[in-house]
Design an enzyme around this catalytic site. Structure first.
Site, short mmCIF file in Angstrom:
data_model
loop_
_atom_site.label_atom_id
_atom_site.label_comp_id
_atom_site.label_asym_id
_atom_site.label_seq_id
_atom_site.Cartn_x
_atom_site.Cartn_y
_atom_site.Cartn_z
N HIS A 49 0.85 -1.18 0.00
CA HIS A 49 0.00 0.00 0.00
C HIS A 49 0.89 1.24 0.00
CE1 HIS A 49 0.41 -1.01 4.41
NE2 HIS A 49 0.98 0.18 4.32
C1 T46 Z 1 3.03 0.74 6.83
C2 T46 Z 1 3.78 -0.51 7.08
C3 T46 Z 1 5.26 -0.29 7.19
C4 T46 Z 1 -4.04 -0.15 13.62
O1 T46 Z 1 -5.13 -0.33 14.18
N1 T46 Z 1 -3.23 0.91 13.98
C5 T46 Z 1 -2.02 1.15 13.40
O2 T46 Z 1 -1.36 2.12 13.79
C6 T46 Z 1 -1.57 0.27 12.38
C7 T46 Z 1 -0.23 0.50 11.69
C8 T46 Z 1 -2.36 -0.80 12.03
N2 T46 Z 1 -3.57 -1.00 12.65
C9 T46 Z 1 -4.36 -2.19 12.27
C10 T46 Z 1 -4.91 -2.21 10.85
C11 T46 Z 1 -4.95 -3.69 10.53
O3 T46 Z 1 -6.15 -4.24 11.01
O4 T46 Z 1 -3.51 -3.33 12.38
C12 T46 Z 1 -3.80 -4.29 11.37
C13 T46 Z 1 -2.55 -4.61 10.54
O5 T46 Z 1 -2.19 -3.45 9.75
P1 T46 Z 1 -1.67 -3.53 8.24
O6 T46 Z 1 -2.27 -4.71 7.58
O7 T46 Z 1 -1.86 -2.19 7.61
O8 T46 Z 1 -0.11 -3.80 8.51
P2 T46 Z 1 1.08 -3.80 7.45
O9 T46 Z 1 2.22 -4.48 8.12
O10 T46 Z 1 0.66 -4.32 6.12
O11 T46 Z 1 1.44 -2.23 7.24
C14 T46 Z 1 1.91 -1.47 8.33
C15 T46 Z 1 1.21 -0.11 8.37
O12 T46 Z 1 -0.19 -0.28 8.37
C16 T46 Z 1 1.58 0.79 7.22
O13 T46 Z 1 1.19 2.13 7.49
O14 T46 Z 1 3.53 1.65 6.18
O15 T46 Z 1 3.32 -1.25 8.22
#
Ligand code: T46
Length: 145
Positions: A49
């Site tokens: 993303h």
């Molecule tokens: C990024 C990369 C490096 C939250 O509720 N609060 C938060 O601050 C974050 C980061 C995530 N979440 C929730 C949203 C999803 O349900 O945690 C779950 C996993 O998040 P996500 O699938 O977006 O995680 P990654 O590892 O794909 O991405 C993350 C960050 O979201 C993103 O901003 O740049 O790490």
């Protein structure tokens, strides 16, 4: 591409090492949020993303992983494997994280609170968004907007 490696100073003595990170000093923004990613399986890819506004610094404080970044025109890979190395990622950069070691703890410093509205999770949509932003910037620079 507005992505750059930051090397943090290691303050070490016979007891071990310490890295200190202060907002607007070692990282180029005010820190509003900190989160960390750990226990990721080695075959798993995360990210995929971009953010419309968010700026972040990623640090593998333990273990290693690969971070792929893409501004819509160029793609680069960074091996994050040291607690004194941070990767600054500006807004409008697509990122993917992969090849996590089992002990990887990826610490992330962010300049804003979590908002799902800031995410672009589709690569084609990201490309379209980047191109439209570029056109707006060109028009602004010509005084047409
Ligand atoms: C990024 C990369 C490096 C939250 O509720 N609060 C938060 O601050 C974050 C980061 C995530 N979440 C929730 C949203 C999803 O349900 O945690 C779950 C996993 O998040 P996500 O699938 O977006 O995680 P990654 O590892 O794909 O991405 C993350 C960050 O979201 C993103 O901003 O740049 O790490």
């Amino acid at each position: 591409m507005n992505v750059k490696l930051i090397e943090f100073e290691i303050m070490g003595d016979e007891r071990g090492s310490l890295v200190a990170i202060e907002e607007c000093r070692q990282v180029p923004f005010r820190i509003k949020r900190v989160y960390y990613i750990f226990g990721t399986k080695p075959y798993v890819q995360r990210g995929a993303h971009a953010h419309k506004e968010l700026q972040q610094v990623l640090i593998a404080v333990s273990g290693s992983c690969t971070v792929v970044v893409d501004d819509g025109f160029e793609r680069r890979e960074f091996e994050m494997n040291s607690p004194n190395k941070g990767l600054f990622i500006d807004k409008l950069i697509w990122r993917e994280m992969k090849d996590f070691s089992s002990d990887c703890v990826l610490l992330v410093l962010a300049n804003d609170y979590y908002s799902e509205f800031d995410y672009i999770r589709n690569y084609a949509e990201f490309k379209k968004y980047v191109v439209s932003r570029q056109m707006i910037n060109v028009q602004k620079s010509k005084g047409l907007m």
